[in-house]
Each structure stands twice: as structure tokens, then as C-alpha cells.
Design a protein around this motif. Structure first.
Motif, PDB file in Angstrom:
ATOM      1  N   ASN A   1      -5.128   1.187  -6.871  1.00 29.15           N
ATOM      2  CA  ASN A   1      -6.393   0.465  -6.748  1.00 29.15           C
ATOM      3  C   ASN A   1      -7.377   0.988  -7.785  1.00 29.15           C
ATOM      4  O   ASN A   1      -7.099   1.966  -8.508  1.00 29.15           O
ATOM      5  CB  ASN A   1      -6.952   0.572  -5.317  1.00 29.15           C
ATOM      6  CG  ASN A   1      -7.109   2.007  -4.850  1.00 29.15           C
ATOM      7  OD1 ASN A   1      -7.494   2.883  -5.630  1.00 29.15           O
ATOM      8  ND2 ASN A   1      -6.832   2.279  -3.581  1.00 29.15           N
TER       9      ASN A   1
ATOM     10  N   THR B   1       0.835  -1.197   0.000  1.00 25.44           N
ATOM     11  CA  THR B   1       0.000   0.000   0.000  1.00 25.44           C
ATOM     12  C   THR B   1       0.874   1.252   0.000  1.00 25.44           C
ATOM     13  O   THR B   1       1.896   1.309   0.669  1.00 25.44           O
ATOM     14  CB  THR B   1      -0.925   0.031   1.235  1.00 25.44           C
ATOM     15  OG1 THR B   1      -1.620  -1.204   1.328  1.00 25.44           O
ATOM     16  CG2 THR B   1      -1.942   1.155   1.129  1.00 25.44           C
TER      17      THR B   1
ATOM     18  N   MET C   1      -2.852   5.409  -2.279  1.00 22.56           N
ATOM     19  CA  MET C   1      -3.969   4.479  -2.229  1.00 22.56           C
ATOM     20  C   MET C   1      -4.868   4.731  -1.033  1.00 22.56           C
ATOM     21  O   MET C   1      -6.068   4.434  -1.069  1.00 22.56           O
ATOM     22  CB  MET C   1      -3.451   3.041  -2.212  1.00 22.56           C
ATOM     23  CG  MET C   1      -2.688   2.652  -3.467  1.00 22.56           C
ATOM     24  SD  MET C   1      -1.824   1.067  -3.295  1.00 22.56           S
ATOM     25  CE  MET C   1      -3.211  -0.064  -3.184  1.00 22.56           C
ATOM     26  N   GLU C   2      -4.291   5.283   0.037  1.00 23.30           N
ATOM     27  CA  GLU C   2      -5.065   5.532   1.252  1.00 23.30           C
ATOM     28  C   GLU C   2      -5.696   6.920   1.279  1.00 23.30           C
ATOM     29  O   GLU C   2      -6.539   7.206   2.129  1.00 23.30           O
ATOM     30  CB  GLU C   2      -4.178   5.343   2.475  1.00 23.30           C
ATOM     31  CG  GLU C   2      -3.691   3.901   2.642  1.00 23.30           C
ATOM     32  CD  GLU C   2      -2.905   3.681   3.912  1.00 23.30           C
ATOM     33  OE1 GLU C   2      -2.530   4.689   4.557  1.00 23.30           O
ATOM     34  OE2 GLU C   2      -2.664   2.513   4.277  1.00 23.30           O
TER      35      GLU C   2
END
Length: 246
Positions: free
Chosen positions: A195, A159, A163-164
Motif C-alpha cells: 500500500n 492483504t 500491509m497490516e
């Protein structure tokens, strides 16, 4: 018709490079990381590879040509796109003179918050980022595209910060990077991680091409927001390099 995309990060003379010695990055953003040794190529191998492309009459693509290819225009049979990530000093020190010698074109993906304010002498012991002035100095060879402003950070092995982030945060980050880079509709995923939500936002923002770190060739069946790139590591020999581009 298909084409290969080559990905480089750092270049070192053989005598300067020890794959067992960690190379810490030195960037403006408050972020500590180590550049893995497979993201290095030796100067001797890099020059050999570029000489091969030149002698074998490979066509070195621009991003505009790749965009046109996905709009239906043909490209020469032996076509390669050269890309460099993160804009470390060795790109100017080592890659630029060789590319200029052969009148080659290349793409650099820029993390704008990593660019240093003040230029320093080339330091082969660390992976030091260039300045905006450095990038201007080599812009007769390089065109610049988006690699995020400040989201090129890992949160774990699978990650990244990008992505977050929320869609709004990611969108704002893209806009900030695009204030500097010339090519505003091309993107490279940090660490090759992304993603479905990231891809959807890029499409909404009008991004035409986005590059992964998945290996292989690209053709018209390749999703333009999932383009493949081949890392060229220090241990690769010329025969292996030929197989990637042929």
C-alpha cells in the motif's frame, strides 16, 4: 532503454513436477502455505532460457547497475535482471550450477525468518527453505536483498501481514532482515502486495529499488519503488520467453 526483470521461485525436473500436486512450504517460521504451481519452472525450460540469454549475448544486470541506471547511467541494450524469491533448495540444487556455468549473476530476495537452522537433503516433494550457510555457499553468483524478516504471510487474497503492520513494526522488520542481507536498500514486496504507506516508509528508510509482481518492462519513467517483474511459469515456451526479454 528498458530492461526486463525475471522472477523465479522453484525449479523441478519435468519428471519430478506435477502441477496438480500441491507443494507445501517448509520454512523455519511457524507459517503454513502452498506454493502455487505457476511459481515453478521446469529445469529443462530454465536451462533452455539461460542458454538463450547466453547465446544471444544478453547482459545480466546487478542491483548496483539498476541503481546507477536510475541515476542516469546507461545500461547495455539487451539487459535482464534475474531474481529468485524466498530461497528454496532448488535454487542451490538446480539454478546455481547453470548460472555459474554461464558466469551469470542473480539476486535472491530473502525472508530471513524462513531460513532453516539445519541443512537437509533436497526434497522435490516440498518447497524447503535453505540455510544461511547454503546462501553463503552460492554467494559467488547471488547477491541478497530484503524480502522482510517475518512479514511474508498472507492474511487474505489481497492483504499481507506487512500491509497490516504499523510503520514501526515494518521498520523494525526491515532492520532485522538487513542484519543478514548484503544489499540493504533494495526490497521485494511479499506476494507483490503493498500500500502507499509501505512505499512511503521504504522511501523514508532509504530504499532505492522495490520490486512488484506487475508484468512488463522497466524504463526511466518507471517509479523505482514500483519496478515490474515477470513471473516465468512452468508452462511458458521459449518463444513466449523471448517476447518477455526482447
Amino acid at each position: 532503454m528498458s530492461f526486463s526483470v525475471l522472477m523465479y521461485h522453484e525449479i523441478r525436473k519435468e519428471q519430478e513436477f506435477n502441477p496438480e500436486h500441491p507443494s507445501y512450504i517448509d520454512v523455519k517460521q511457524d507459517y503454513d502455505d502452498i506454493l502455487p504451481s505457476p511459481l515453478f519452472v521446469t529445469l529443462e525450460h530454465f536451462e533452455e532460457q539461460m542458454t538463450y540469454l547466453h547465446e544471444q549475448n544478453y547482459h545480466i544486470l546487478t542491483l548496483a547497475e539498476v541503481k546507477d541506471y536510475y541515476r542516469g547511467k546507461e545500461i547495455p541494450e539487451k539487459s535482464v535482471l534475474l531474481t529468485f524469491d524466498d530461497c528454496f533448495q532448488s535454487v542451490k540444487e538446480y539454478a546455481y550450477p547453470i548460472l555459474k556455468k554461464y558466469d551469470f549473476h542473480a539476486v535472491a530476495f530473502v525472508v530471513t525468518s524462513w531460513l532453516q537452522d539445519t541443512a537437509t537433503e533436497f526434497n522435490p516433494e516440498k518447497s524447503v527453505c535453505m540455510t544461511k550457510t547454503d546462501l553463503t555457499d552460492i554467494s559467488d553468483v547471488f547477491e541478497y536483498a530484503n524480502h522482510t524478516h517475518s512479514f511474508h504471510q498472507r492474511t487474505n487474497a489481497e492483504t499481507s501481514m506487512m500491509m497490516e503492520a504499523s510503520d514501526e513494526e515494518f521498520s523494525q522488520d526491515l532492520d532485522t532482515c538487513n542484519e543478514f542481507v548484503e544489499v540493504k536498500d533494495v526490497f521485494a514486496y511479499p506476494f507483490g502486495l503493498f500500500n502507499d504507506r509501505n512505499v512511503s516508509l521504504l522511501r523514508e528508510k532509504g530504499v532505492i529499488l522495490a520490486f512488484t509482481t506487475e508484468t512488463g518492462k522497466n524504463d526511466r519513467q518507471t517509479e523505482p519503488l514500483h519496478l515490474k517483474r515477470n513471473v516465468i511459469p512452468y508452462f511458458i515456451n521459449l518463444d513466449a520467453f523471448k517476447k518477455i526479454v526482447q
